[in-house]
Design an enzyme around this catalytic site. Structure first.
Site, PDB file in Angstrom:
ATOM      1  N   HIS A  40       0.846  -1.137  -0.046  1.00  0.00           N
ATOM      2  CA  HIS A  40       0.151  -0.077   0.098  1.00  0.00           C
ATOM      3  C   HIS A  40       0.982   1.303   0.020  1.00  0.00           C
ATOM      4  O   HIS A  40       1.707   1.551   1.010  1.00  0.00           O
ATOM      5  CB  HIS A  40      -0.991  -0.004   1.264  1.00  0.00           C
ATOM      6  CG  HIS A  40      -2.172   1.040   1.209  1.00  0.00           C
ATOM      7  ND1 HIS A  40      -3.334   0.888   0.578  1.00  0.00           N
ATOM      8  CD2 HIS A  40      -2.076   2.175   1.702  1.00  0.00           C
ATOM      9  CE1 HIS A  40      -4.073   1.853   0.797  1.00  0.00           C
ATOM     10  NE2 HIS A  40      -3.348   2.732   1.238  1.00  0.00           N
ATOM     11  N   ASP A  42       0.152   5.639  -1.115  1.00  0.00           N
ATOM     12  CA  ASP A  42      -0.856   6.488  -1.528  1.00  0.00           C
ATOM     13  C   ASP A  42      -0.180   7.673  -2.413  1.00  0.00           C
ATOM     14  O   ASP A  42      -0.866   8.805  -2.499  1.00  0.00           O
ATOM     15  CB  ASP A  42      -1.581   7.093  -0.293  1.00  0.00           C
ATOM     16  CG  ASP A  42      -2.628   6.280   0.186  1.00  0.00           C
ATOM     17  OD1 ASP A  42      -3.489   6.073  -0.427  1.00  0.00           O
ATOM     18  OD2 ASP A  42      -2.294   5.817   1.498  1.00  0.00           O
ATOM     19  N   GLU A 147      -9.223   1.371  -2.177  1.00  0.00           N
ATOM     20  CA  GLU A 147      -9.214   1.324  -0.706  1.00  0.00           C
ATOM     21  C   GLU A 147     -10.521   1.885  -0.329  1.00  0.00           C
ATOM     22  O   GLU A 147     -10.865   3.048  -0.066  1.00  0.00           O
ATOM     23  CB  GLU A 147      -8.172   2.395  -0.145  1.00  0.00           C
ATOM     24  CG  GLU A 147      -8.201   2.190   1.284  1.00  0.00           C
ATOM     25  CD  GLU A 147      -6.755   3.156   1.872  1.00  0.00           C
ATOM     26  OE1 GLU A 147      -6.432   2.927   2.990  1.00  0.00           O
ATOM     27  OE2 GLU A 147      -6.301   3.972   1.267  1.00  0.00           O
ATOM     28  N   HIS A 174     -13.358   1.489   4.113  1.00  0.00           N
ATOM     29  CA  HIS A 174     -12.319   2.233   4.702  1.00  0.00           C
ATOM     30  C   HIS A 174     -12.728   2.648   6.168  1.00  0.00           C
ATOM     31  O   HIS A 174     -12.954   1.787   6.831  1.00  0.00           O
ATOM     32  CB  HIS A 174     -12.051   3.735   3.553  1.00  0.00           C
ATOM     33  CG  HIS A 174     -10.720   4.443   4.334  1.00  0.00           C
ATOM     34  ND1 HIS A 174     -11.033   5.485   4.628  1.00  0.00           N
ATOM     35  CD2 HIS A 174      -9.511   4.234   4.199  1.00  0.00           C
ATOM     36  CE1 HIS A 174      -9.718   5.810   5.089  1.00  0.00           C
ATOM     37  NE2 HIS A 174      -9.010   5.067   4.518  1.00  0.00           N
ATOM     38  N   HIS A 215      -8.957  -2.355   7.467  1.00  0.00           N
ATOM     39  CA  HIS A 215     -10.063  -1.336   7.995  1.00  0.00           C
ATOM     40  C   HIS A 215     -11.108  -1.806   8.341  1.00  0.00           C
ATOM     41  O   HIS A 215     -12.052  -1.341   8.664  1.00  0.00           O
ATOM     42  CB  HIS A 215     -10.193  -0.460   6.473  1.00  0.00           C
ATOM     43  CG  HIS A 215      -9.258   0.624   6.427  1.00  0.00           C
ATOM     44  ND1 HIS A 215      -9.197   1.708   7.136  1.00  0.00           N
ATOM     45  CD2 HIS A 215      -8.116   1.003   5.413  1.00  0.00           C
ATOM     46  CE1 HIS A 215      -8.090   2.577   6.802  1.00  0.00           C
ATOM     47  NE2 HIS A 215      -7.597   2.023   5.922  1.00  0.00           N
ATOM     48  N   HIS A 236      -2.173  -3.178   4.547  1.00  0.00           N
ATOM     49  CA  HIS A 236      -1.514  -2.497   5.471  1.00  0.00           C
ATOM     50  C   HIS A 236      -2.143  -2.357   6.796  1.00  0.00           C
ATOM     51  O   HIS A 236      -2.859  -1.358   7.218  1.00  0.00           O
ATOM     52  CB  HIS A 236      -1.510  -1.031   4.888  1.00  0.00           C
ATOM     53  CG  HIS A 236      -2.729  -0.434   4.569  1.00  0.00           C
ATOM     54  ND1 HIS A 236      -3.685  -0.850   3.940  1.00  0.00           N
ATOM     55  CD2 HIS A 236      -3.043   0.879   4.926  1.00  0.00           C
ATOM     56  CE1 HIS A 236      -4.730   0.035   3.776  1.00  0.00           C
ATOM     57  NE2 HIS A 236      -4.388   0.973   4.602  1.00  0.00           N
ATOM     58  N   ASP A 344       2.165   1.882   3.828  1.00  0.00           N
ATOM     59  CA  ASP A 344       1.232   3.353   3.911  1.00  0.00           C
ATOM     60  C   ASP A 344       2.048   4.474   3.368  1.00  0.00           C
ATOM     61  O   ASP A 344       1.512   5.624   4.083  1.00  0.00           O
ATOM     62  CB  ASP A 344       0.567   3.358   5.237  1.00  0.00           C
ATOM     63  CG  ASP A 344      -0.942   3.937   5.207  1.00  0.00           C
ATOM     64  OD1 ASP A 344      -1.335   4.544   3.890  1.00  0.00           O
ATOM     65  OD2 ASP A 344      -1.730   4.063   6.006  1.00  0.00           O
TER      66      ASP A 344
END
Length: 417
Positions: A40, A42, A147, A174, A215, A236, A344
């Site tokens: 993961h 971003d 995500e 999420h 999540h 993650h 992350d």
């Protein structure tokens, strides 16, 4: 005697950096043959937020440490030995499902343009064999993960279109509970997965899309593992047995991973890996909410109050040792075949000391080897476990190639008033 002891201590202090460097060099040699696959990152969202979704608006070929807030650039990816990266095509849970679907396709476009901008570095991948081939060619295999299940707008047709566009995992929720799955950080509504949520998981199996349980609530984890014929992933997440954060994986689920065959990709978010930081973060959020209620409409007053609070409450230290503790715990409870890495990066405002960019992986692997991890263990952690899960998921999809796409729709009340 004192002089001899002093000389010995000084010699040890001088030797420690050399030992660490030797460990990192050994880790890099391992990663030359085994792709490190991070679950993961971003960067696409960071490009959208700060650079107008333009991969040319920032020079990713330069080491950007200190010059931007980005954790990711090509020199640091190379230094970190990254061989495969799941780029998150994240959009906020605050969007309506229709808005989320549109923004997710826009995020897919960002990834594709980023890869096209640097064809000597990146290549799109959709299978385990793609990752191995691209890594052997000296490039970084680039995969995509959604995500948040709100991106499919309760539509299995949209799920299929995302798969067709190259998405290879979907995080079922999420931060908010969706219309079909409970989140770890929101009020539950379904007791895990709704019947439509179960249909989503089965269709992901048919497509060959990894079921990502970061999540989600513990009940959703258990439901998804029960329904899915393919192994699941946590792209993650860290270990709740070390840091009691609801985003982490409880030991009860870790103990099921050997039977499931999946992999927990440990993340580096300070609040997820350090209990002191978690408590500090919660206290800071509470203070910000308190000031907001006392000073409505006066952001300057809130800002001044938070500056005073921050000065009186320094940020707790986190570091490589915290990351290592979570990796070790997942290994101890789930087994060496069920642990991976999902940093992350570029999705959080703070990172642990020594883990401030994508060049940190050899440092983490060296710390694990210093604790007795073998080269075979490191290979599994770095990428072999993820490749195994991907191949198992691809095999399930191949076995269902003759099945028709699911036409299940979410239950709605269409009765007249």
């Amino acid at each position: 005697m004192i002089r001899a002891l002093t000389l010995a201590v000084c010699s040890l202090a001088l030797a420690l950096p050399a030992v660490a460097q030797d460990g990192e060099a050994r880790a890099r040699r391992i990663l030359e043959r085994t792709p490190l696959i991070d679950g993961h990152n971003d960067l696409p969202w960071a490009l959208r937020q700060a650079h107008g979704s333009d991969p040319f608006a920032v020079d990713l070929t330069a080491n950007l440490k200190g010059s931007t807030r980005l954790h990711t650039d090509i020199p640091r990816l190379r230094a970190g030995g990254v061989g495969g990266q799941f780029w998150s095509v994240y959009v906020p849970a605050s969007l309506t499902p229709v808005e989320a679907a549109k923004a997710t396709f826009e995020q897919i476009d960002v990834v594709r343009r980023m890869v096209a901008a640097h064809p000597d570095v990146f290549e799109l991948a959709t299978t385990a064999d793609d990752i191995v081939r691209i890594h052997r060619a000296g490039r970084i295999a680039s995969l995509m993960g959604i995500e948040g299940g709100y991106s499919i707008d309760d539509s299995l047709g949209l799920l299929r279109e995302f798969h067709e566009a190259g998405v290879r995992y979907m995080t079922l929720t999420h931060s908010r509970t969706t219309s079909w799955a409970d989140s770890a950080t929101d009020a539950p509504r379904h007791g895990g997965l709704s019947p439509f949520g179960e249909a989503v998981v089965r269709e992901m199996n048919r497509l060959g899309m990894l079921v990502d349980l970061s999540h989600v609530s513990e009940e959703t984890m258990l439901d998804a593992m029960r329904v899915s014929d393919a192994p699941v992933i946590f792209s993650h997440s860290s270990a709740r047995g070390v840091t009691d954060h609801p985003r982490n994986v409880p030991d009860s689920v870790l103990r099921l991973m050997a039977e499931d065959g999946g992999v927990v990709m440990v993340t580096f978010v300070p609040g997820f890996i350090n209990e002191t930081f978690r408590a500090w973060s919660a206290a800071r959020a509470a203070e910000q909410a308190r000031l907001g209620s006392l000073e409505p409409g006066d952001p300057a007053a809130v800002r001044a109050g938070m500056e005073a609070w921050d000065a009186a409450n320094p940020v707790p230290e986190t570091g490589v040792a915290d990351v290592v503790a979570h990796i070790q715990h997942v290994r101890d409870v789930a087994g060496i075949d069920h642990v991976g890495i999902g940093g992350d990066f570029d999705g959080v405002p703070r990172l642990p000391t020594g883990v401030d960019g994508v060049d940190a992986y050899p440092r983490i692997l060296a710390a694990l080897m210093a604790q007795g991890w073998t080269e075979g263990d490191i290979r599994k952690l770095a990428g072999e476990n993820v490749l195994r899960v991907m191949r198992a998921t691809e095999a399930v999809a191949a076995s269902r190639a003759a099945e028709r796409p699911s036409l299940v729709a979410i239950a709605t009340d269409d009765s007249p008033d």
